[in-house]
Design an enzyme around this catalytic site. Structure first.
Site, PDB file in Angstrom:
ATOM      1  N   MET A 130       6.621  10.744  -1.063  1.00 22.23           N
ATOM      2  CA  MET A 130       6.616   9.999  -2.325  1.00 22.23           C
ATOM      3  C   MET A 130       5.315  10.271  -3.055  1.00 22.23           C
ATOM      4  O   MET A 130       4.363  10.848  -2.506  1.00 22.23           O
ATOM      5  CB  MET A 130       6.788   8.498  -2.094  1.00 22.23           C
ATOM      6  CG  MET A 130       5.604   7.853  -1.442  1.00 22.23           C
ATOM      7  SD  MET A 130       5.777   6.072  -1.284  1.00 22.23           S
ATOM      8  CE  MET A 130       4.031   5.626  -1.157  1.00 22.23           C
TER       9      MET A 130
ATOM     10  N   GLY B   1       0.821  -1.200   0.000  1.00 21.26           N
ATOM     11  CA  GLY B   1       0.000   0.000   0.000  1.00 21.26           C
ATOM     12  C   GLY B   1       0.860   1.257   0.000  1.00 21.26           C
ATOM     13  O   GLY B   1       2.061   1.210   0.287  1.00 21.26           O
ATOM     14  N   CYS B   2       0.243   2.391  -0.301  1.00 25.42           N
ATOM     15  CA  CYS B   2       0.993   3.641  -0.417  1.00 25.42           C
ATOM     16  C   CYS B   2       1.498   4.128   0.941  1.00 25.42           C
ATOM     17  O   CYS B   2       2.700   4.390   1.101  1.00 25.42           O
ATOM     18  CB  CYS B   2       0.139   4.708  -1.096  1.00 25.42           C
ATOM     19  SG  CYS B   2      -1.519   4.904  -0.395  1.00 25.42           S
ATOM     20  N   TYR B   3       0.617   4.237   1.924  1.00 28.01           N
ATOM     21  CA  TYR B   3       1.054   4.653   3.255  1.00 28.01           C
ATOM     22  C   TYR B   3       2.089   3.682   3.841  1.00 28.01           C
ATOM     23  O   TYR B   3       3.104   4.115   4.412  1.00 28.01           O
ATOM     24  CB  TYR B   3      -0.134   4.760   4.211  1.00 28.01           C
ATOM     25  CG  TYR B   3      -0.997   5.985   4.051  1.00 28.01           C
ATOM     26  CD1 TYR B   3      -0.468   7.273   4.095  1.00 28.01           C
ATOM     27  CD2 TYR B   3      -2.386   5.859   3.895  1.00 28.01           C
ATOM     28  CE1 TYR B   3      -1.273   8.396   3.983  1.00 28.01           C
ATOM     29  CE2 TYR B   3      -3.200   6.980   3.778  1.00 28.01           C
ATOM     30  CZ  TYR B   3      -2.650   8.251   3.819  1.00 28.01           C
ATOM     31  OH  TYR B   3      -3.457   9.353   3.713  1.00 28.01           O
TER      32      TYR B   3
ATOM     33  N   CYS C  78       5.699   4.279   2.218  1.00 33.31           N
ATOM     34  CA  CYS C  78       6.392   5.475   2.687  1.00 33.31           C
ATOM     35  C   CYS C  78       6.749   5.349   4.170  1.00 33.31           C
ATOM     36  O   CYS C  78       7.857   5.713   4.581  1.00 33.31           O
ATOM     37  CB  CYS C  78       5.519   6.703   2.447  1.00 33.31           C
ATOM     38  SG  CYS C  78       6.425   8.274   2.489  1.00 33.31           S
TER      39      CYS C  78
END
Length: 346
Positions: free
Chosen positions: A312, A149-151, A154
């Site tokens: 990001m 996932g994105c969170y 990062c």
């Protein structure tokens, strides 16, 4: 040259996959999958592909697709792939899933946080968590990749060097994160309308965001201990980007220079992770449209806490770019192929 198929090509992550793969010298896109826009030209949905893509969107037939391509990307809602994936598909094509279906190893945890039954739990153990900077060697040997996932991407990259060394008290970890509106997907939702988002910032899914157990699990693997996490995401009025600010108490005696050196040491060979000089904080505008993650830290000696920061692009490194990076590893291509993108400014 390999052939790729994209299921969910008309979502934000799906169209980003198209953008990246069109610039990849080793890949031909053979299938633009979309239930919503079946039989419509892909470029009629995303006009930026006019004269670049002449193909028509096709239905979601994974078994047929697996017989025609080498790799399948699924940029689909949670539960879709778990409900259709089978051994025939995995024997005939590599699968890179951008949903959460195979990211979390504990089925009960997945079902609790996502509120759906997992339809193929027998495949979870096989799936490799596709955070390339952490699991590179395992990714190369996989059939099924759980694209992070994105969170979590990062957050994990921002914290990993200190978590691995045991230099921070993981029980004190707090993650504050902000994301652009594209992170909520392309579906029509009142809370994402322009007038609802513009000139506003808000926390959402406080203590209940579905990326929480994914971050906890990955940091637990890295630190070797159970990580209880306070994770609070916020929605900000921009299209793309994620900014993570994480806080933790430092264990033992470590200087600011020593803490920072851990990042230089761990990421010195990582092209897509840029450890910033001095105390320069990461900014989303310097990574927009790219596969880079910019990271920096600052030690507060007054409170004995370290502030770990990362920025990001949530659609690129947080989704499609990372998926292409995984594909490059799977097929032995240069890991940077198709991803040497200069961030877009302004």
């Amino acid at each position: 040259m390999i052939k790729a198929g994209i299921i969910g090509s008309t979502g934000y992550a799906g169209q980003e996959l198209v953008r990246l793969l069109l610039g990849h010298k080793e890949v031909e896109i053979a299938w633009y999958g979309s239930r919503t826009y079946e039989d419509q030209k892909f470029a009629s949905v995303f006009g930026n592909f006019t004269k670049l893509v002449e193909d028509v969107c096709q239905a979601d037939d994974l078994e047929k697709l697996a017989s025609e391509v080498d790799v399948i990307f699924t940029a689909t809602p949670q539960g879709y792939l778990a409900g259709v994936l089978n051994e025939f598909i995995l024997k005939n094509a590599k699968v890179i899933d951008l949903s959460a279906d195979y990211r979390i190893k504990d089925v009960a945890t997945y079902e609790k946080w996502y509120g759906i039954e997992h339809k193929s739990p027998e495949l979870i153990k096989e799936a490799v968590y596709g955070l390339c900077e952490i699991n590179r060697e395992d990714i190369k040997k996989a059939r099924l990749i759980a694209n992070p996932g994105c969170y979590p991407t990062c957050s994990t990259l921002s914290i990993a060097p200190l978590a691995v060394r045991g230099w921070i008290d993981m029980s004190t970890l707090i993650i504050d994160a902000k994301s652009g509106t594209s992170g909520a997907g392309r579906g029509a939702k009142v809370q994402n309308l322009y007038c609802e988002v513009n000139e506003n910032i808000k926390a959402y899914a406080v203590s209940t965001h579905r990326h929480t157990p994914e971050i906890e699990e990955q940091l637990s693997y890295l630190s070797g201990e159970v990580v209880p996490l306070n994770f609070t995401p916020h929605l900000v009025p921009m299209n793309r980007g994620i900014l993570v600010t994480a806080y933790a108490t430092v264990k033992g005696k470590h200087s600011a220079e020593e803490l920072k050196q851990a990042y230089y040491d761990d990421y010195k060979e990582e092209y897509f992770v840029r450890v910033l000089d001095g105390t320069t904080p990461p900014e989303t505008r310097w990574v927009e449209g790219s596969n880079f993650t910019d990271i920096n830290i600052q030690y507060d000696s007054r409170t004995n806490r370290v502030i770990m920061m990362g920025a990001m692009d949530n659609i690129t490194k947080g989704a499609a770019g990372q998926a292409v990076q995984n594909m490059n590893l799977l097929f032995g291509f240069d890991e940077k192929e198709g991803l040497q993108l200069v961030p877009m400014v302004p």
